[in-house]
Scaffold this motif. Structure first.
Motif, PDB file in Angstrom:
ATOM      1  N   ASP A   1      87.570  52.364   4.517  1.00 20.15           N
ATOM      2  CA  ASP A   1      88.799  52.185   5.294  1.00 20.15           C
ATOM      3  C   ASP A   1      90.029  52.415   4.410  1.00 20.15           C
ATOM      4  OD1 ASP A   1      87.348  51.636   7.588  1.00 20.15           O
ATOM      5  OD2 ASP A   1      87.550  49.453   7.404  1.00 20.15           O
ATOM      6  N   HIS A   2      89.987  51.941   3.171  1.00 25.84           N
ATOM      7  CA  HIS A   2      91.095  52.157   2.229  1.00 25.84           C
ATOM      8  C   HIS A   2      91.243  53.649   1.921  1.00 25.84           C
ATOM      9  CE1 HIS A   2      93.920  51.480  -0.990  1.00 25.84           C
ATOM     10  NE2 HIS A   2      93.116  52.085  -1.852  1.00 25.84           N
ATOM     11  N   MET A   3      90.126  54.323   1.691  1.00 28.61           N
ATOM     12  CA  MET A   3      90.176  55.765   1.423  1.00 28.61           C
ATOM     13  C   MET A   3      90.750  56.504   2.622  1.00 28.61           C
ATOM     14  SD  MET A   3      86.730  56.689  -0.712  1.00 28.61           S
ATOM     15  CE  MET A   3      85.586  55.388  -0.281  1.00 28.61           C
TER      16      MET A   3
ATOM     17  N   SER B   1      92.457  60.417   7.339  1.00 34.06           N
ATOM     18  CA  SER B   1      91.368  60.467   8.320  1.00 34.06           C
ATOM     19  C   SER B   1      90.024  60.330   7.609  1.00 34.06           C
ATOM     20  CB  SER B   1      91.388  61.781   9.104  1.00 34.06           C
ATOM     21  OG  SER B   1      91.032  62.869   8.267  1.00 34.06           O
ATOM     22  N   TYR B   2      89.021  59.936   8.380  1.00 32.32           N
ATOM     23  CA  TYR B   2      87.660  59.914   7.847  1.00 32.32           C
ATOM     24  C   TYR B   2      87.148  61.339   7.698  1.00 32.32           C
ATOM     25  CZ  TYR B   2      87.693  54.943   8.933  1.00 32.32           C
ATOM     26  OH  TYR B   2      88.006  53.614   8.987  1.00 32.32           O
ATOM     27  N   GLU B   3      87.594  62.217   8.576  1.00 34.68           N
ATOM     28  CA  GLU B   3      87.166  63.615   8.511  1.00 34.68           C
ATOM     29  C   GLU B   3      87.520  64.235   7.161  1.00 34.68           C
ATOM     30  OE1 GLU B   3      87.538  67.809  11.011  1.00 34.68           O
ATOM     31  OE2 GLU B   3      88.840  66.130  11.541  1.00 34.68           O
ATOM     32  N   ALA B   4      88.671  63.873   6.599  1.00 35.95           N
ATOM     33  CA  ALA B   4      89.092  64.412   5.296  1.00 35.95           C
ATOM     34  C   ALA B   4      88.133  64.002   4.186  1.00 35.95           C
ATOM     35  CB  ALA B   4      90.506  63.941   4.969  1.00 35.95           C
ATOM     36  N   LEU B   5      87.403  62.916   4.391  1.00 34.56           N
ATOM     37  CA  LEU B   5      86.457  62.408   3.403  1.00 34.56           C
ATOM     38  C   LEU B   5      85.049  62.946   3.611  1.00 34.56           C
ATOM     39  CD1 LEU B   5      87.651  58.718   3.679  1.00 34.56           C
ATOM     40  CD2 LEU B   5      88.002  60.200   1.698  1.00 34.56           C
TER      41      LEU B   5
ATOM     42  N   ARG C   1      85.139  57.868  14.405  1.00 33.53           N
ATOM     43  CA  ARG C   1      84.108  56.822  14.331  1.00 33.53           C
ATOM     44  C   ARG C   1      82.794  57.405  13.821  1.00 33.53           C
ATOM     45  NH1 ARG C   1      83.060  53.379  19.547  1.00 33.53           N
ATOM     46  NH2 ARG C   1      84.251  51.783  18.481  1.00 33.53           N
ATOM     47  N   ASP C   2      82.453  58.612  14.287  1.00 35.12           N
ATOM     48  CA  ASP C   2      81.221  59.278  13.837  1.00 35.12           C
ATOM     49  C   ASP C   2      81.279  59.597  12.341  1.00 35.12           C
ATOM     50  OD1 ASP C   2      80.093  59.351  16.436  1.00 35.12           O
ATOM     51  OD2 ASP C   2      81.088  61.265  16.872  1.00 35.12           O
TER      52      ASP C   2
ATOM     53  N   ILE D   1      79.228  58.575   6.937  1.00 33.74           N
ATOM     54  CA  ILE D   1      79.519  58.374   5.518  1.00 33.74           C
ATOM     55  C   ILE D   1      78.927  57.052   5.034  1.00 33.74           C
ATOM     56  CG2 ILE D   1      81.358  57.967   3.820  1.00 33.74           C
ATOM     57  CD1 ILE D   1      83.099  59.951   5.476  1.00 33.74           C
ATOM     58  N   LEU D   2      79.039  56.016   5.840  1.00 33.74           N
ATOM     59  CA  LEU D   2      78.494  54.712   5.443  1.00 33.74           C
ATOM     60  C   LEU D   2      76.967  54.706   5.436  1.00 33.74           C
ATOM     61  CD1 LEU D   2      80.953  52.273   7.258  1.00 33.74           C
ATOM     62  CD2 LEU D   2      80.686  52.602   4.786  1.00 33.74           C
TER      63      LEU D   2
END
Length: 96
Positions: free
Chosen positions: A23-25, A31-35, A56-57, A62-63
């Protein structure tokens, strides 16, 4: 370059990232997509390349599977550097 005592190195294969870390990243990256790494072997194996993934996906995958996190992730203060492109690594080095 070896990390010195100012750096914290986390081998996510053996010490998985936590939800608060991702969440911090995400907050830093936007965005999560960037990660998310689309070059991970499981990306095609799971058929994810044929689906429209939500934020969310991306977070869930990632997790669940460390290879879905684009690496390296370098956090310096409130800056984040994601991936191993020459430009990105050079930017991270100059931020140090």
């Amino acid at each position: 370059m070896q990390p010195d005592s100012k750096f914290e190195l986390q081998d996510i294969k053996y010490e998985p990232i936590t939800e608060s870390q991702i969440d911090h990243m995400k907050d830093l990256a936007g965005s999560y997509e960037a990660l998310f790494s689309r070059v991970a072997m499981k990306y095609r194996a799971l058929g994810l390349n044929e689906k429209k993934l939500s934020e969310r996906d991306y977070k869930k995958h990632i997790l669940q599977e460390y290879t879905f996190l684009k690496r390296p992730v370098i956090i310096i203060g409130d800056q984040i550097f994601i991936g191993n492109s020459k430009k990105n690594i050079a930017s991270a080095k100059s931020a140090m």
